[in-house]
Design a protein around this motif. Structure first.
Motif, PDB file in Angstrom:
ATOM      1  N   VAL A  91      -1.929  -8.733  -6.359  1.00 38.21           N
ATOM      2  CA  VAL A  91      -1.279  -8.203  -5.164  1.00 38.21           C
ATOM      3  C   VAL A  91      -1.664  -6.727  -5.105  1.00 38.21           C
ATOM      4  CG1 VAL A  91       0.932  -7.671  -4.077  1.00 38.21           C
ATOM      5  CG2 VAL A  91       0.629  -9.844  -5.290  1.00 38.21           C
ATOM      6  N   VAL A  92      -2.308  -6.307  -4.006  1.00 38.88           N
ATOM      7  CA  VAL A  92      -2.809  -4.939  -3.877  1.00 38.88           C
ATOM      8  C   VAL A  92      -2.084  -4.249  -2.727  1.00 38.88           C
ATOM      9  CG1 VAL A  92      -4.843  -3.483  -3.684  1.00 38.88           C
ATOM     10  CG2 VAL A  92      -5.065  -5.777  -4.621  1.00 38.88           C
ATOM     11  N   LEU A  93      -1.519  -3.082  -3.018  1.00 35.00           N
ATOM     12  CA  LEU A  93      -0.762  -2.303  -2.046  1.00 35.00           C
ATOM     13  C   LEU A  93      -1.522  -1.021  -1.750  1.00 35.00           C
ATOM     14  CD1 LEU A  93       2.693  -2.559  -3.889  1.00 35.00           C
ATOM     15  CD2 LEU A  93       1.589  -4.276  -2.423  1.00 35.00           C
ATOM     16  N   PHE A  94      -2.046  -0.890  -0.539  1.00 35.93           N
ATOM     17  CA  PHE A  94      -2.852   0.271  -0.180  1.00 35.93           C
ATOM     18  C   PHE A  94      -1.975   1.375   0.401  1.00 35.93           C
ATOM     19  CE2 PHE A  94      -5.843  -3.199  -0.325  1.00 35.93           C
ATOM     20  CZ  PHE A  94      -6.919  -2.643  -0.997  1.00 35.93           C
ATOM     21  N   LEU A  95      -2.251   2.610  -0.026  1.00 34.22           N
ATOM     22  CA  LEU A  95      -1.464   3.775   0.356  1.00 34.22           C
ATOM     23  C   LEU A  95      -2.381   4.911   0.777  1.00 34.22           C
ATOM     24  CD1 LEU A  95       1.422   5.236   0.239  1.00 34.22           C
ATOM     25  CD2 LEU A  95       0.718   5.979  -2.043  1.00 34.22           C
ATOM     26  N   CYS A  96      -2.011   5.618   1.853  1.00 38.71           N
ATOM     27  CA  CYS A  96      -2.701   6.857   2.235  1.00 38.71           C
ATOM     28  C   CYS A  96      -1.653   7.864   2.684  1.00 38.71           C
ATOM     29  CB  CYS A  96      -3.754   6.592   3.308  1.00 38.71           C
ATOM     30  SG  CYS A  96      -3.081   6.163   4.929  1.00 38.71           S
ATOM     31  N   ARG A  97      -2.028   8.857   3.458  1.00 37.71           N
ATOM     32  CA  ARG A  97      -1.064   9.870   3.893  1.00 37.71           C
ATOM     33  C   ARG A  97      -0.030   9.301   4.859  1.00 37.71           C
ATOM     34  NH1 ARG A  97      -3.561  14.429   7.303  1.00 37.71           N
ATOM     35  NH2 ARG A  97      -3.547  12.711   8.761  1.00 37.71           N
ATOM     36  N   SER A  98      -0.511   8.529   5.869  1.00 40.53           N
ATOM     37  CA  SER A  98       0.389   8.088   6.938  1.00 40.53           C
ATOM     38  C   SER A  98       0.346   6.598   7.226  1.00 40.53           C
ATOM     39  CB  SER A  98       0.053   8.851   8.219  1.00 40.53           C
ATOM     40  OG  SER A  98      -1.266   8.528   8.632  1.00 40.53           O
ATOM     41  N   GLY A  99      -0.563   5.865   6.606  1.00 46.74           N
ATOM     42  CA  GLY A  99      -0.676   4.424   6.830  1.00 46.74           C
ATOM     43  C   GLY A  99      -1.901   4.005   7.616  1.00 46.74           C
ATOM     44  N   ALA A 100      -2.719   4.950   8.065  1.00 47.34           N
ATOM     45  CA  ALA A 100      -3.903   4.620   8.871  1.00 47.34           C
ATOM     46  C   ALA A 100      -5.112   4.244   8.016  1.00 47.34           C
ATOM     47  CB  ALA A 100      -4.256   5.783   9.798  1.00 47.34           C
ATOM     48  N   ARG A 101      -5.497   5.111   7.078  1.00 50.53           N
ATOM     49  CA  ARG A 101      -6.636   4.783   6.206  1.00 50.53           C
ATOM     50  C   ARG A 101      -6.327   3.572   5.346  1.00 50.53           C
ATOM     51  NH1 ARG A 101      -7.387  10.544   3.497  1.00 50.53           N
ATOM     52  NH2 ARG A 101      -5.268  10.711   4.291  1.00 50.53           N
ATOM     53  N   SER A 102      -5.084   3.464   4.905  1.00 49.64           N
ATOM     54  CA  SER A 102      -4.705   2.312   4.067  1.00 49.64           C
ATOM     55  C   SER A 102      -4.755   1.013   4.867  1.00 49.64           C
ATOM     56  CB  SER A 102      -3.327   2.531   3.450  1.00 49.64           C
ATOM     57  OG  SER A 102      -2.359   2.854   4.421  1.00 49.64           O
ATOM     58  N   HIS A 103      -4.486   1.080   6.162  1.00 51.68           N
ATOM     59  CA  HIS A 103      -4.638  -0.094   7.041  1.00 51.68           C
ATOM     60  C   HIS A 103      -6.092  -0.554   7.015  1.00 51.68           C
ATOM     61  CE1 HIS A 103      -4.563  -2.559  10.730  1.00 51.68           C
ATOM     62  NE2 HIS A 103      -5.661  -1.901  11.054  1.00 51.68           N
ATOM     63  N   ASP A 104      -7.019   0.391   7.194  1.00 55.55           N
ATOM     64  CA  ASP A 104      -8.443   0.056   7.193  1.00 55.55           C
ATOM     65  C   ASP A 104      -8.896  -0.481   5.840  1.00 55.55           C
ATOM     66  OD1 ASP A 104      -8.549   0.931   9.837  1.00 55.55           O
ATOM     67  OD2 ASP A 104      -9.348   2.909   9.310  1.00 55.55           O
ATOM     68  N   ALA A 105      -8.403   0.117   4.762  1.00 58.89           N
ATOM     69  CA  ALA A 105      -8.768  -0.335   3.414  1.00 58.89           C
ATOM     70  C   ALA A 105      -8.246  -1.747   3.158  1.00 58.89           C
ATOM     71  CB  ALA A 105      -8.234   0.639   2.370  1.00 58.89           C
TER      72      ALA A 105
END
Length: 150
Positions: A91-105
């Protein structure tokens, strides 16, 4: 049903509502709870090295830049680095500053065999407040979740 399964089910329902191309979307609090469950969730922080250093990180997160500072050019090795550090069965949880880059990842990971890829909504710093500052409205830090200075 275990707490982890309840959290993941809620995240999957959000994915359906939002039409996401990956497994689901979690609030920072849900992601933190999931990290403590026996499902073996891994947080992948996709912010830049400068953000990790100067803004802070989630303890235990894998750090893989989605874009590189200072030019914000895409990291051409992102997928290879992800595959090296995180098993596609986890299970992989992606995190960035605001949720935009992590959405793409999360979308890229899902399209390359990561069946349990999730985005952490609001990100590490969250949305801007009326004064255009982050860390006060929402996000990992505003929720009071564990983090350390880089």
């Amino acid at each position: 049903m275990s707490e982890a399964n309840v959290i993941l089910q809620r995240a999957r329902e959000r994915a359906g509502q939002l039409g996401l191309p990956y497994s689901g979307a979690l609030t920072p609090a849900e992601a933190h709870l999931l990290m403590q469950q026996p499902v073996g969730a891994t947080v992948v922080d996709v912010r830049t090295a400068a953000e990790w250093q100067f803004v802070g990180i989630v303890p235990g997160a894998e750090l893989i830049e989605w874009k590189r500072y200072p030019g914000m050019a895409p990291n051409p090795e992102f997928l290879a680095q992800l595959k090296q550090k995180v098993d596609p069965q986890r299970v992989v949880l992606f995190l960035c500053r605001s949720g935009a880059r992590s959405h793409d990842a999360a979308a890229l990971a899902a399209s390359h065999g990561y069946a349990e890829a999730y985005n952490i909504l609001e990100g590490f710093e969250g949305d801007r407040d009326a004064a255009q500052h982050r860390n006060t409205v929402n996000g990992w830090k505003a929720a009071g979740l564990p983090w350390v200075q880089g």
